[in-house]
Design an enzyme around this catalytic site. Structure first.
Site, PDB file in Angstrom:
ATOM      1  N   SER A  95       0.849  -1.191   0.000  1.00 49.72           N
ATOM      2  CA  SER A  95       0.000   0.000   0.000  1.00 49.72           C
ATOM      3  C   SER A  95       0.884   1.241   0.000  1.00 49.72           C
ATOM      4  O   SER A  95       2.061   1.184   0.339  1.00 49.72           O
ATOM      5  CB  SER A  95      -0.870   0.020   1.248  1.00 49.72           C
ATOM      6  OG  SER A  95      -0.042   0.267   2.366  1.00 49.72           O
ATOM      7  N   LYS A  96       0.267   2.339  -0.387  1.00 43.85           N
ATOM      8  CA  LYS A  96       1.018   3.596  -0.425  1.00 43.85           C
ATOM      9  C   LYS A  96       1.535   3.945   0.952  1.00 43.85           C
ATOM     10  O   LYS A  96       2.639   4.445   1.107  1.00 43.85           O
ATOM     11  CB  LYS A  96       0.121   4.733  -0.920  1.00 43.85           C
ATOM     12  CG  LYS A  96       0.449   5.166  -2.312  1.00 43.85           C
ATOM     13  CD  LYS A  96      -0.202   6.490  -2.633  1.00 43.85           C
ATOM     14  CE  LYS A  96      -0.037   6.799  -4.107  1.00 43.85           C
ATOM     15  NZ  LYS A  96      -0.706   7.988  -4.562  1.00 43.85           N
TER      16      LYS A  96
END
Ligand code: GLU
Length: 496
Positions: A246-247
């Site tokens: 994920s970011k």
């Protein structure tokens, strides 16, 4: 055989994640392989989290990747009436019921179940309310949700996953789930099924993270009297520590936009993504679009999660090294005209573009790209490592500066001497330039390598690159002479 209709239904609440792009790619491949249709549906039901910016980002990302769709984009919110009508039908047919339990009551029961270490599940209080009881509660204006009435006989709900085989779940393992909230808004689980039925989706190809929904959705299909599509659940892509990428934890490298900004070739990214979760059953790793469409099959989608190598600690590999090496492969082998187009966009953005590259200097532009691409990994490298060919404001890297220039102070006079010899040549080509350089080295009694490496550094700023005499011709006599004459600046800047 019924027509293949697949879909990509992103929720527009962020950027296009590479996992989402991989899902889109698998669906696209299956549609193209079977002559079916790919439907793009924006699942924007969550009004608070959906944004126009995100929708644009997703559409741009898909377009950049070359994943075209045949229908849509449809917007889920345009079909709100269908979702409510389906909930009504389920109420009418007895497959759903109104539940008036308050949040407080539910919380209390949940706590009690928790204390007794029992599974937390709605106890079905409102399941058997009589029509009179319901009418009375409605008259009082009590809020209600709509719950799906999961069969309570013993038995299972099942489907045959094309990758994972038969998946079964016992009815008593599934609670009566909510399909419409007390504010009248239907839940995603229902909307998704209603839309897939309306869009006549034949195959639902999505990540294994959706599997917990699938059994409940099969119940909805059955209750709505609709054929259940073929389900295909793909493995997830995790990092080496088996975490979701994920970011927040991995940064920009999980977004398709990152690859676009870092000079990736769109199809190279697709080629990398397909190998995360599908294998051809051979050693082949590089596939053209046509080859991949030909080779693709649902049966070869993997069962186990794939690993996205995350190498934040190693700046040389700014993302998965495999992604970089696949990109480099395309960069080195793709038709030079196509590469010329990609680099053009980058040069325009960087102020390095010259319209003559599309006109009388076209041959020079393309042959120079071809000459220098062999060491590059992304299209960005042309404007950085290859800058000296296209502009005079290039950087001399520290390593060659120290090794090839500062260590040899005599180059300060030798390279301007070489410039004079170049100026005096009748014709300036690889051979005449090489002869001139070697003759000068012999006269001075130095190894030609000192002259040649010094010249490479001054002219390109790089430690390595194409053959030196090819570089000279690509740069052209005037620029070569200018740069060699001005070597002095390199010593004075470093002395300062
Ligand atoms: N909107 C869902 C998502 O973005 C799609 C789920 C599905 O493929 O059914 O995860």
């Amino acid at each position: 055989m019924t027509e293949v209709r697949v879909r990509f239904p992103p929720s527009p609440t962020g950027y296009l994640h590479i996992g989402g792009a991989r899902t889109a790619l698998m669906n696209w491949l299956y549609a193209r392989k079977t002559g079916g249709k790919l439907i793009l549906r924006i699942e924007d039901t969550d009004a608070e989290r959906s944004t126009r910016e995100s929708i644009d980002g997703i559409l741009d990302g898909l377009t950049w990747l070359g994943l075209d769709w045949d229908e849509g984009p449809y917007f889920q919110t345009d079909f709100a009436a269908d979702h409510l009508a389906a909930a009504d039908r389920l109420l009418q047919s007895g497959h759903a019921y109104k539940c008036f339990c308050t949040k407080e009551e539910l919380d209390r029961k949940r706590q009690a179940l928790l204390a007794a270490k029992q599974d937390i599940r709605y106890d079905g209080t409102c399941r058997e309310l009589t029509p009179e009881q319901i009418a009375a509660k409605e008259q009082q204006g009590l809020p209600f949700v709509v719950r799906f009435k999961v069969p309570r006989q013993s038995g299972t709900v099942a489907y045959d996953d094309r990758v994972l085989g038969r998946i079964e779940r016992r009815y008593d393992d599934i609670e009566d789930f909510v399909i419409v909230r007390s504010n009248g808004k239907p839940l995603y689980l229902l909307c998704n099924v209603v839309d897939d039925i309306r869009d006549r989706i034949s195959h639902v190809i999505r990540g294994q993270d959706h599997m917990s929904n699938t059994t409940r959705q099969v119940l909805l299909y059955e209750a709505l009297g609709a054929p259940v599509p073929v389900f295909v659940h793909m493995p997830l892509t995790l990092d080496q520590q088996k975490r979701k990428i994920s970011k927040r934890s991995h940064g920009e490298i999980v977004a398709v936009q990152f690859y676009r900004d870092h000079g990736f070739i769109p199809w190279a990214l697709c080629n990398f993504l397909i190998l995360l979760g599908w294998n051809p059953g051979t050693e082949q790793e590089i596939f053209s679009r046509e080859e991949l469409i030909e080779a693709f099959s649902l049966e070869r989608i993997g069962k186990v999660n794939s690993v996205f190598n995350y190498r934040k600690d190693d700046p040389k590999f700014f993302t998965d090294p495999k992604a970089i090496s696949i990109n480099a492969h395309y960069l080195h082998t793709m038709p030079i005209e196509e590469l010329g187009q990609l680099v053009k966009q980058d040069f325009q953005a960087q102020g390095l573009w010259d319209d003559a590259y599309d006109q009388d200097r076209r041959d020079w532009y393309l042959s120079t790209l071809d000459l220098i691409r062999g060491r590059f990994h992304t299209t960005k490298d042309f404007a950085t490592m290859g800058r000296a060919y296209f502009a005079d404001d290039y950087t001399i890297e520290q390593k060659p500066l120290k090794k090839n220039i500062l260590k040899h102070p005599d180059l300060r006079t030798w390279l301007p001497m070489l410039a004079q010899r170049f100026a005096a040549l009748d014709t300036f080509d690889q051979q005449s330039a090489e002869t001139a350089a070697r003759e000068l080295a012999a006269e001075l009694g130095v190894k030609p390598g000192i002259i040649i490496n010094g010249m490479r550094t001054v002219l390109t700023g790089q430690l390595a690159g194409p053959g030196m005499f090819d570089i000279l011709v690509a740069l052209g006599r005037d620029r070569v002479i200018d740069r060699l004459k001005n070597i002095d600046g390199l010593y004075t800047t470093s002395e300062a």
